[in-house]
Design an enzyme around this catalytic site. Structure first.
Site, mmCIF file in Angstrom:
data_model
loop_
_atom_site.group_PDB
_atom_site.id
_atom_site.type_symbol
_atom_site.label_atom_id
_atom_site.label_comp_id
_atom_site.label_asym_id
_atom_site.label_seq_id
_atom_site.Cartn_x
_atom_site.Cartn_y
_atom_site.Cartn_z
ATOM 1 N N ASN A 7 32.081 35.354 23.567
ATOM 2 C CA ASN A 7 32.144 36.809 22.845
ATOM 3 C C ASN A 7 32.654 37.269 23.892
ATOM 4 O O ASN A 7 32.075 37.564 24.994
ATOM 5 C CB ASN A 7 31.034 37.378 22.546
ATOM 6 N N HIS A 10 33.190 41.828 26.101
ATOM 7 C CA HIS A 10 32.658 43.016 27.375
ATOM 8 C C HIS A 10 33.615 42.629 28.429
ATOM 9 O O HIS A 10 33.219 43.745 29.135
ATOM 10 C CB HIS A 10 31.504 42.571 27.772
ATOM 11 N N ARG A 18 39.263 51.214 33.075
ATOM 12 C CA ARG A 18 40.777 51.403 33.843
ATOM 13 C C ARG A 18 41.863 51.863 33.099
ATOM 14 O O ARG A 18 42.450 52.030 33.326
ATOM 15 C CB ARG A 18 40.446 51.172 34.967
ATOM 16 N N HIS A 43 35.880 40.776 19.085
ATOM 17 C CA HIS A 43 36.169 41.145 17.835
ATOM 18 C C HIS A 43 36.984 42.653 17.664
ATOM 19 O O HIS A 43 37.798 43.746 18.715
ATOM 20 C CB HIS A 43 35.132 42.187 17.545
ATOM 21 N N ARG A 45 38.234 46.020 16.990
ATOM 22 C CA ARG A 45 37.966 47.102 16.530
ATOM 23 C C ARG A 45 39.181 47.625 15.938
ATOM 24 O O ARG A 45 40.002 47.819 16.252
ATOM 25 C CB ARG A 45 37.035 47.754 16.740
ATOM 26 N N ARG A 49 39.324 50.024 20.777
ATOM 27 C CA ARG A 49 37.507 50.399 22.162
ATOM 28 C C ARG A 49 37.259 49.532 22.997
ATOM 29 O O ARG A 49 37.785 49.485 23.974
ATOM 30 C CB ARG A 49 36.607 50.815 21.091
ATOM 31 N N GLU A 70 35.928 38.690 14.564
ATOM 32 C CA GLU A 70 35.212 39.126 13.916
ATOM 33 C C GLU A 70 36.202 40.186 13.193
ATOM 34 O O GLU A 70 36.964 41.129 15.067
ATOM 35 C CB GLU A 70 34.559 39.584 15.218
ATOM 36 N N THR A 101 28.218 46.278 17.041
ATOM 37 C CA THR A 101 27.421 45.828 15.688
ATOM 38 C C THR A 101 25.916 45.824 15.653
ATOM 39 O O THR A 101 25.068 45.105 16.199
ATOM 40 C CB THR A 101 28.362 44.161 15.089
ATOM 41 N N GLU A 151 26.881 34.001 9.670
ATOM 42 C CA GLU A 151 26.434 34.203 10.901
ATOM 43 C C GLU A 151 24.971 34.529 10.820
ATOM 44 O O GLU A 151 25.315 36.476 10.613
ATOM 45 C CB GLU A 151 27.145 34.879 11.691
ATOM 46 N N HIS A 191 23.770 36.830 18.385
ATOM 47 C CA HIS A 191 23.662 39.154 18.492
ATOM 48 C C HIS A 191 21.690 39.187 19.554
ATOM 49 O O HIS A 191 21.389 38.425 19.009
ATOM 50 C CB HIS A 191 22.997 39.780 16.645
#
Ligand code: PXP
Length: 244
Positions: A7, A10, A18, A43, A45, A49, A70, A101, A151, A191
């Site tokens: 994933n 991050h 920035r 993901h 969203r 974000r 996702e 999540t 999942e 997760h």
């Protein structure tokens, strides 16, 4: 052999800090592929974000491993998914206030709504995973909604304090895993998994895929992305090798 999905959310979070172009999650995905990832998870969203639409589009054209998107039940993201066609879509709940999540989907009682989304994705050639807590009621509802895979949310297990608590969480995951398999759906988990807590999860019978983000990105800051993925891939694949 159990598959490792990496994933990259991050990495996008760091870039968005920035609002620039670095680090690019697509670069990280390429390094993940070189490190032995079987797939890339991201993901998109509704609030954008971290991952941006561009990331999904460029990623789809760049990596050769599978792409797992996702997404929440959001008409805008659904339209993008049907156009870009990731290999898999993982339906997740989404709340603007959450850091990540926080729990599985509540499907029971909303089967028709979920089925409409599954049907749209399936028509686009996308296989659909439901992200669920280890709860038999939700697993049965996901099956009725047409899910291909489930999942299981390992978040509660990963956050468990003390061996008794972790054991109880594992028992719930085992029972839920059996129900997923008995219903003929594929079994995934994810997760909060890291190099320390992942081992009992890899023992779940029939487990086909794990999705890991935070632990890999955190480690990558110190040792580099490719190596961080390779270390995790080694743990996940070692489990497969020990069975053959
Ligand atoms: N699976 C799902 C459905 C997720 O939402 C996340 C977090 O984005 C993960 C797996 C990966 O979790 P972590 O980043 O804690 O490894």
């Amino acid at each position: 052999m159990i598959q490792l999905g990496v994933n990259i959310d991050h990495v996008a979070t760091l870039r968005q800090a920035r609002r620039g172009v670095e680090p690019d999650p697509v670069h990280a995905a390429v390094l993940a592929e070189m490190g032995g990832a079987d797939g890339i998870t991201l993901h998109l969203r509704e609030d954008r974000r971290h991952v941006q639409e561009r990331d999904l589009r460029v990623l789809r054209e760049t990596v050769h491993v599978w792409v797992n998107l996702e997404m929440a039940l959001d008409p805008g993201v659904l339209a993008i998914a049907c156009e870009v066609k990731p290999d898999q879509a993982c339906l997740v709940p989404e709340r603007r206030e959450e850091l990540t999540t926080e729990g599985g989907l509540v499907v029971a009682g909303r089967e028709d709504e979920f089925r409409r989304t599954v049907d749209r994705l399936r028509e686009a050639g996308i296989r659909v995973t439901f992200f669920l807590d280890p709860d038999i009621r939700q697993i049965e509802a996901a099956h009725r909604s047409g899910a291909h895979m489930v999942e299981l949310n390992t978040g509660e297990y990963s956050n468990a304090r003390g061996p008794g608590c972790a054991r109880e969480c594992l028992e719930r995951l085992q029972k839920a895993g059996s129900a997923v398999r008995a219903a003929g759906m594929g079994l995934h988990a994810g997760h909060g998994l890291d190099r320390t807590n992942i081992h009992p999860v890899l023992e779940l019978p029939g487990l086909a895929e794990v999705n890991i983000g935070h632990a890999i990105v955190a480690r990558a800051i110190h040792v580099g992305f490719e190596r961080a993925v390779a270390e995790m891939a080694d743990i996940v694949k070692r489990k497969g090798r020990s069975e053959t």
